[in-house]
Write a protein that holds these residues in place. Sequence first.
Motif, short mmCIF file in Angstrom:
data_model
loop_
_atom_site.label_atom_id
_atom_site.label_comp_id
_atom_site.label_asym_id
_atom_site.label_seq_id
_atom_site.Cartn_x
_atom_site.Cartn_y
_atom_site.Cartn_z
N GLN A 31 0.81 -1.22 0.00
CA GLN A 31 0.00 0.00 0.00
C GLN A 31 0.85 1.27 0.00
O GLN A 31 0.32 2.38 0.05
CB GLN A 31 -0.94 0.00 1.21
N HIS A 32 2.16 1.09 -0.04
CA HIS A 32 3.09 2.21 -0.15
C HIS A 32 3.06 3.12 1.07
O HIS A 32 3.32 4.34 0.97
CB HIS A 32 2.82 3.02 -1.42
N LEU A 33 2.76 2.55 2.23
CA LEU A 33 2.78 3.31 3.47
C LEU A 33 4.16 3.29 4.12
O LEU A 33 4.50 4.16 4.92
CB LEU A 33 1.72 2.78 4.44
N VAL A 34 4.97 2.27 3.79
CA VAL A 34 6.36 2.21 4.22
C VAL A 34 7.21 1.81 3.01
O VAL A 34 6.68 1.35 1.99
CB VAL A 34 6.58 1.20 5.37
N ASN A 35 8.53 1.97 3.15
CA ASN A 35 9.46 1.65 2.05
C ASN A 35 9.00 2.29 0.73
O ASN A 35 8.90 1.65 -0.31
CB ASN A 35 9.61 0.13 1.87
N GLN A 36 8.69 3.56 0.81
CA GLN A 36 8.11 4.28 -0.32
C GLN A 36 9.14 4.53 -1.42
O GLN A 36 10.21 5.06 -1.17
CB GLN A 36 7.51 5.60 0.17
N LYS A 37 8.79 4.11 -2.63
CA LYS A 37 9.70 4.25 -3.78
C LYS A 37 9.15 5.22 -4.83
O LYS A 37 9.91 5.84 -5.56
CB LYS A 37 9.93 2.88 -4.41
N ILE A 38 7.84 5.32 -4.92
CA ILE A 38 7.22 6.24 -5.89
C ILE A 38 7.27 7.66 -5.33
O ILE A 38 7.04 7.87 -4.14
CB ILE A 38 5.76 5.83 -6.17
N THR A 39 7.57 8.62 -6.20
CA THR A 39 7.64 10.02 -5.75
C THR A 39 6.64 10.92 -6.46
O THR A 39 6.39 12.05 -6.02
CB THR A 39 9.05 10.58 -5.99
#
Length: 351
Positions: A12-20
């Motif tokens: 869900q991209h709440l941690v280890n975020q790669k997209i900016t």
Amino acid sequence: MQTIRNIRLQSQHLVNQKITDIKELVQYMGAIQAQEYTMAKWAIGSRLGSATDKTIEEAFNEGKILRTHVMRPTWHFVANEDIRWMVELSSKRIISACISLGKQWEIPEKQYLKAINLIEKLLEGNNHLTKEEIKKEFEQRNIPSDIPEINRYLMRAEAEGLICSGAVKNKKQTYALIDERAPATNTLTKEEALARLASRYFLSHSPASMNDFIWWSGLLISEAKQAVKLIEKDLIFEKFEGSELIIHRSVDYQPVLDDSIHFLPSYDEYLISYKNRTNVLDLEHYSKAFNTYGIFYPVLAHNGRIVGNWKKSANKKQLSVDTSLFIEIPDIKEILYEQAHKKYHSFLDKK
């Protein structure tokens, strides 16, 4: 349970975020529920490192992301390139619902068509109008336009693929023509659209069940099963505590995560996008997160488990967040609260 939470926090991209990028994030998620516009912006901001309320609204006003009724249907943010095929997948069900509700409100089909044609003419030339402005135009032409009726007209026009969100005007939502907000794209076959929707969902919501996908997508059971079948080679079917869940093979996750606290907005995808929510929220506390009328509240998650609520303080001089736990966690580190506060302050661009 914690394994499921850890994977979901990452997918869900709440941690280890790669997209900016804002649009890329919305596209990755498939769609983000946008029932409450302000909270929906935070749903995006909480998944991006540098996005703020201002930059998200700019992307919205520029038409990079759009807001419309799709899937279940309810309000969602979608990427401008995705709006046409997503509306097409939902349109028959929404139009059918509009016709049914039209009979309840005694709106004949001829009146619908007249209203939709007028809406299209009013919005031509990038003339973004609020609901109130459209209603006023209807009243001047003696077309029935009480709130239930104007809502039906607008939702029908959305389902027909004619209109979507326009730029915010004086802090109010507006409507605009899709053809003036979204780029022309290649038409997808139904099979291609189903496959794309399933792929987006399981990539950004793993692990999830078939029933979760059916709920989120609003598809017929047969359509949802077909969608999963179309991308079966990209999926892993695993048993978690006796239940079969599906993980997209592209989900790159770490089995162990650092401790975290997240202030999740109302209607956040982390909770609302699953039929079964007991993996992250104890059944006895459901009423603290949402009510029987489908109203969802802002919640606090500790290591992926929903344990409390939060709200922005009413103090206008200084921004602060008030929290209350309905599950006592005695060993929560104070620095986790500080990190969560800092992220929310940065999103609002407050010092």
